[in-house]
Scaffold this active site. Structure first.
Site, PDB file in Angstrom:
ATOM      1  N   ALA A 111       0.855  -1.205   0.000  1.00  0.00           N
ATOM      2  CA  ALA A 111       0.000   0.000   0.000  1.00  0.00           C
ATOM      3  C   ALA A 111       0.879   1.239   0.000  1.00  0.00           C
ATOM      4  O   ALA A 111       2.101   1.143  -0.089  1.00  0.00           O
ATOM      5  CB  ALA A 111      -0.900  -0.019   1.232  1.00  0.00           C
ATOM      6  N   ASN A 112       0.260   2.400   0.087  1.00  0.00           N
ATOM      7  CA  ASN A 112       1.022   3.646   0.261  1.00  0.00           C
ATOM      8  C   ASN A 112       0.246   4.569   1.184  1.00  0.00           C
ATOM      9  O   ASN A 112      -0.851   4.230   1.637  1.00  0.00           O
ATOM     10  CB  ASN A 112       1.325   4.297  -1.099  1.00  0.00           C
ATOM     11  CG  ASN A 112       0.052   4.662  -1.829  1.00  0.00           C
ATOM     12  OD1 ASN A 112      -0.743   5.465  -1.364  1.00  0.00           O
ATOM     13  ND2 ASN A 112      -0.157   4.041  -2.987  1.00  0.00           N
ATOM     14  N   ARG A 113       0.810   5.722   1.480  1.00  0.00           N
ATOM     15  CA  ARG A 113       0.255   6.582   2.533  1.00  0.00           C
ATOM     16  C   ARG A 113      -0.893   7.479   2.077  1.00  0.00           C
ATOM     17  O   ARG A 113      -1.340   8.326   2.820  1.00  0.00           O
ATOM     18  CB  ARG A 113       1.346   7.476   3.107  1.00  0.00           C
ATOM     19  CG  ARG A 113       2.441   6.718   3.825  1.00  0.00           C
ATOM     20  CD  ARG A 113       3.404   7.699   4.484  1.00  0.00           C
ATOM     21  NE  ARG A 113       4.572   7.001   4.974  1.00  0.00           N
ATOM     22  CZ  ARG A 113       4.597   6.305   6.116  1.00  0.00           C
ATOM     23  NH1 ARG A 113       3.527   6.260   6.865  1.00  0.00           N
ATOM     24  NH2 ARG A 113       5.702   5.687   6.488  1.00  0.00           N
ATOM     25  N   ALA A 129      -3.214   7.535  -5.770  1.00  0.00           N
ATOM     26  CA  ALA A 129      -1.809   7.121  -5.692  1.00  0.00           C
ATOM     27  C   ALA A 129      -1.796   5.621  -5.993  1.00  0.00           C
ATOM     28  O   ALA A 129      -1.905   4.792  -5.091  1.00  0.00           O
ATOM     29  CB  ALA A 129      -1.246   7.411  -4.318  1.00  0.00           C
TER      30      ALA A 129
END
Ligand code: CTP
Length: 403
Positions: free
Chosen positions: A208-210, A274
């Protein structure tokens, strides 16, 4: 523009004087006004001045129904298309949240089934108080619309903080949006991607990402407020679905591509998600076990589809305006300019997402909008304000192309 019947309830706060301008603007737009004033309101402005500006009788008393021109709270509510409470004081909000009806204003508000818009105004500490926040949340849950107070100096104490009533122009815009007046994007379709994607490693783990989705969700809501029919393709986020937007929830980049493609045609597409660039090549159906003595597993990554590139490619379904985001941690403008040409989009909104800036997950953003004409650098703004500005810029661009 169709005219509407607005019932304005003026509460008891110093911001009551701003209602004179609100009434004037509403009348300029052709709306018919009726006004109820609480007893507190009459300490700040007189029924005489409000009556003169509104051109109608002002109602103040729940019990005086025997005068020739007096009408009751049920009729006042029935004969309005929208009720606006400005300023909505902490006390009035508390009474509404509790269902009180001990004066004309609260009796009208309890009796109505019409849309109600509150424009709160109060001392910043009163607004921040848990009781007021709890009441505001209850009122929103009850279906009441709130145009939040803004940051600024308080007229009565010189204190600064959040508590100033929204400006009459903003209240007017909100009123007309609620009444379904056409906005600058009315009749247009807008597609927005937002949030991160989650790429499974096995049934319990993922890459995942932030990204929080705050910026993309704010853009979707701003486009809906501007009158567009908005489809939002959202990765996994912990945000509520934005008002007035059709939302599709997805997990992976491939699902996002499929949903975004299915949402076409669109006039404008804004890619704020994102998207994970890579996913695990192999996703076993069982959890990868940490067997004793076994080697640490290595992730074999393969590239995900580029949703933006796919949808921005020339062709009959290409949206007229394609806006991408560039999340960069270095050489922000140079990288963004390179992406503008390599990805085939019309505008790139570049932001610095290095950890120090706090953009990922935060509520503010400092962006540079890169177009073929050049670069516009915007000051640090809330993500909601960035969304408003971007949508206003898109609407202006499209209106120029239409003419
Ligand atoms: N994007 C997309 N699909 C992907 C990757 C990115 O739609 N698989 C979109 C993003 O939503 C954004 C733009 O492309 O609008 C640029 O995303 P960014 O992550 O900054 O660029 P990348 O192309 O992934 O390049 P890099 O990560 O190398 O900077």
């Amino acid at each position: 523009m169709p005219s509407h019947r607005i019932l304005l309830i003026i509460g008891g706060g110093i911001a009551a004087y701003k209602c004179l301008e609100l009434i004037r603007r509403l009348r300029e737009r052709g709306h018919t006004i009726r006004v109820v004033m609480t007893s507190g309101a009459q300490q700040f402005v007189t029924p005489l001045s409000v009556g003169a500006i509104s051109g109608t009788q002002v109602f103040t008393n729940l019990w005086a129904l025997d005068g020739t021109h007096e009408i009751g709270h049920i009729r006042l509510s029935r004969e309005a298309d929208l009720i606006v409470v400005a300023p909505a004081t902490a006390d009035l909000m508390a009474k509404m949240a509790g269902g009180h009806a001990d004066d004309l204003a609260t009796a009208v508000l309890l009796a109505t089934d019409k849309p109600v818009l509150l424009a709160p105004a109060m001392n910043p500490r009163m607004w921040a108080h848990k009781a007021t926040q709890r009441n505001a949340m209850q009122l929103v849950a009850d279906g009441i619309h709130i145009i939040p107070p803004t940051h600024g100096e308080m007229a009565e104490s010189g204190e600064t903080g959040v508590g100033r009533m929204a400006e009459p122009a903003q209240i007017l815009t909100k009123i007309e949006t609620l009444l379904g007046q056409p906005g600058p994007l009315t009749g247009l379709r807008v597609l927005v991607t937002s949030g991160p994607t989650h790429e499974p490693i096995d049934p319990v783990r993922y890459i995942a990402n932030r990204s929080s989705g705050k910026q993309g969700h704010a853009i979707a809501e701003a486009a809906a407020r501007a009158g567009a029919a908005v489809t939002l393709i959202s990765g996994p986020v912990s945000l509520p679905d934005p008002n007035g937007v059709t939302v599709f929830h997805v997990e992976t980049a491939r699902e996002m591509l499929a949903s975004a493609t299915a949402a076409l045609p669109a006039d404008v597409a804004i890619f704020a998600a994102a998207v994970a660039d890579w996913r695990s090549a192999d996703t076993p159906n069982e959890k990868i076990k940490k067997a004793k003595g076994a080697p640490v597993p290595k992730l074999d990554l393969i590239e995900n589809p580029d949703i933006l590139r796919a949808l921005a490619a020339p062709g009959p379904t290409r949206p007229r305006l394609v806006i991408a985001f560039a999340a960069e941690t270095q050489a922000v403008l140079a990288n963004a300019k390179a992406k503008l040409s390599s990805k085939g989009c019309d505008w790139i909104v570049a932001n610095d997402v290095s950890a120090a800036g706090g953009v990922m997950g935060g509520t503010e953003n400092t962006v540079h909008v890169v177009t073929a004409e050049g670069v516009e650098s915007w000051p640090k703004l809330s993500k909601v304000a960035v969304a408003e500005r971007l949508i206003a810029k898109a609407a202006l661009h499209l209106s120029k192309r239409r003419t």
